[in-house]
Design a protein around this motif. Structure first.
Motif, PDB file in Angstrom:
ATOM      1  N   LEU A   1      -8.871 -10.364  -0.653  1.00  7.11           N
ATOM      2  CA  LEU A   1      -9.035  -9.286  -0.695  1.00  7.11           C
ATOM      3  C   LEU A   1      -7.515  -9.251  -1.085  1.00  7.11           C
ATOM      4  O   LEU A   1      -6.496  -9.693  -0.553  1.00  7.11           O
ATOM      5  CB  LEU A   1      -8.791  -8.508   0.872  1.00  7.11           C
ATOM      6  CG  LEU A   1      -7.907  -7.003   0.684  1.00  7.11           C
ATOM      7  CD1 LEU A   1      -9.694  -5.971  -0.187  1.00  7.11           C
ATOM      8  CD2 LEU A   1      -8.694  -6.054   2.204  1.00  7.11           C
ATOM      9  N   VAL A   2      -7.612  -8.568  -2.385  1.00  2.54           N
ATOM     10  CA  VAL A   2      -6.068  -8.336  -3.167  1.00  2.54           C
ATOM     11  C   VAL A   2      -6.541  -6.557  -3.488  1.00  2.54           C
ATOM     12  O   VAL A   2      -7.091  -6.276  -4.381  1.00  2.54           O
ATOM     13  CB  VAL A   2      -6.539  -9.029  -4.461  1.00  2.54           C
ATOM     14  CG1 VAL A   2      -5.432  -8.668  -5.796  1.00  2.54           C
ATOM     15  CG2 VAL A   2      -6.226 -10.430  -3.925  1.00  2.54           C
ATOM     16  N   LYS A   3      -5.147  -5.692  -3.121  1.00  2.00           N
ATOM     17  CA  LYS A   3      -4.843  -4.748  -3.051  1.00  2.00           C
ATOM     18  C   LYS A   3      -4.447  -4.339  -4.803  1.00  2.00           C
ATOM     19  O   LYS A   3      -3.175  -5.347  -4.584  1.00  2.00           O
ATOM     20  CB  LYS A   3      -4.738  -3.937  -2.320  1.00  2.00           C
ATOM     21  CG  LYS A   3      -5.929  -3.861  -0.977  1.00  2.00           C
ATOM     22  CD  LYS A   3      -6.241  -2.677  -0.011  1.00  2.00           C
ATOM     23  CE  LYS A   3      -6.878  -2.370   0.947  1.00  2.00           C
ATOM     24  NZ  LYS A   3      -7.035  -2.193   1.767  1.00  2.00           N
TER      25      LYS A   3
ATOM     26  N   ASN B   1     -11.594  -5.788  -4.343  1.00  2.00           N
ATOM     27  CA  ASN B   1     -10.918  -4.826  -3.708  1.00  2.00           C
ATOM     28  C   ASN B   1     -11.700  -2.844  -4.124  1.00  2.00           C
ATOM     29  O   ASN B   1     -12.011  -3.220  -5.463  1.00  2.00           O
ATOM     30  CB  ASN B   1     -10.122  -4.379  -4.607  1.00  2.00           C
ATOM     31  CG  ASN B   1      -8.736  -3.481  -4.085  1.00  2.00           C
ATOM     32  OD1 ASN B   1      -8.667  -2.613  -2.882  1.00  2.00           O
ATOM     33  ND2 ASN B   1      -8.290  -2.942  -4.936  1.00  2.00           N
ATOM     34  N   PRO B   2     -12.109  -2.491  -2.948  1.00  2.00           N
ATOM     35  CA  PRO B   2     -12.340  -2.986  -1.628  1.00  2.00           C
ATOM     36  C   PRO B   2     -13.931  -3.291  -1.342  1.00  2.00           C
ATOM     37  O   PRO B   2     -14.011  -4.011   0.042  1.00  2.00           O
ATOM     38  CB  PRO B   2     -11.151  -1.643  -1.065  1.00  2.00           C
ATOM     39  CG  PRO B   2     -12.157  -0.518  -1.842  1.00  2.00           C
ATOM     40  CD  PRO B   2     -12.206  -1.118  -3.460  1.00  2.00           C
TER      41      PRO B   2
ATOM     42  N   SER C   1      -4.416  -6.871   2.241  1.00  2.00           N
ATOM     43  CA  SER C   1      -4.105  -7.983   1.052  1.00  2.00           C
ATOM     44  C   SER C   1      -4.088  -8.989   2.028  1.00  2.00           C
ATOM     45  O   SER C   1      -3.405  -9.107   2.601  1.00  2.00           O
ATOM     46  CB  SER C   1      -3.398  -7.239  -0.327  1.00  2.00           C
ATOM     47  OG  SER C   1      -3.591  -6.994  -0.746  1.00  2.00           O
TER      48      SER C   1
ATOM     49  N   PRO D   1     -11.649 -12.788  -5.443  1.00  2.00           N
ATOM     50  CA  PRO D   1     -11.190 -11.562  -5.093  1.00  2.00           C
ATOM     51  C   PRO D   1     -11.749  -9.609  -5.007  1.00  2.00           C
ATOM     52  O   PRO D   1     -12.672  -9.931  -6.506  1.00  2.00           O
ATOM     53  CB  PRO D   1      -9.176 -11.789  -5.383  1.00  2.00           C
ATOM     54  CG  PRO D   1      -9.607 -13.065  -5.946  1.00  2.00           C
ATOM     55  CD  PRO D   1     -11.227 -13.025  -6.882  1.00  2.00           C
TER      56      PRO D   1
ATOM     57  N   SER E   1     -11.144  -1.599   2.969  1.00  2.00           N
ATOM     58  CA  SER E   1     -10.769  -0.910   1.784  1.00  2.00           C
ATOM     59  C   SER E   1      -9.074   0.006   3.101  1.00  2.00           C
ATOM     60  O   SER E   1      -8.381   0.516   3.220  1.00  2.00           O
ATOM     61  CB  SER E   1     -11.054   1.060   1.334  1.00  2.00           C
ATOM     62  OG  SER E   1     -11.782   1.367   2.505  1.00  2.00           O
TER      63      SER E   1
END
Length: 90
Positions: free
Chosen positions: A88-90, A17-18, A68, A15, A64
């Motif tokens: 995508l993991v925020k 970010n970002p 997520s 994964p 960005s």
């Protein structure tokens, strides 16, 4: 060194970010399109849409402004077509 076949690699990091990068190779000059889609199949972004010489390339994807979740990236070059998943993991 010119690649001998088409390839689309898994994005790195994943994964992410970002920002992540996507590597691909094309063995001959082609019209190349690299697009991003969300999990529902909606088009999110077009990273590449141009005629490119044979070679290996790395494209950065800045997510960005996205939420997520799971996204897909799709490479189309001539008759080559491949899709891969990224997270995508925020």
């Amino acid at each position: 060194l010119v690649p001998t076949e088409f390839s689309l690699e898994q994005n790195y990091p994943n994964p992410f970010n970002p920002v992540t990068n996507i590597k691909f190779s094309i063995p001959e000059r082609q019209n190349v399109t690299l697009k991003i889609f969300d999990v529902l199949g909606r088009h999110v972004s077009t990273l590449v849409k141009e005629n490119m010489a044979a070679g290996s390339y790395v494209v950065d994807f800045d997510a960005s402004r996205l939420a997520s979740g799971v996204y897909f990236y799709q490479l189309e070059a001539g008759s080559f077509f491949e899709t891969k998943k990224m997270l995508l993991v925020k």
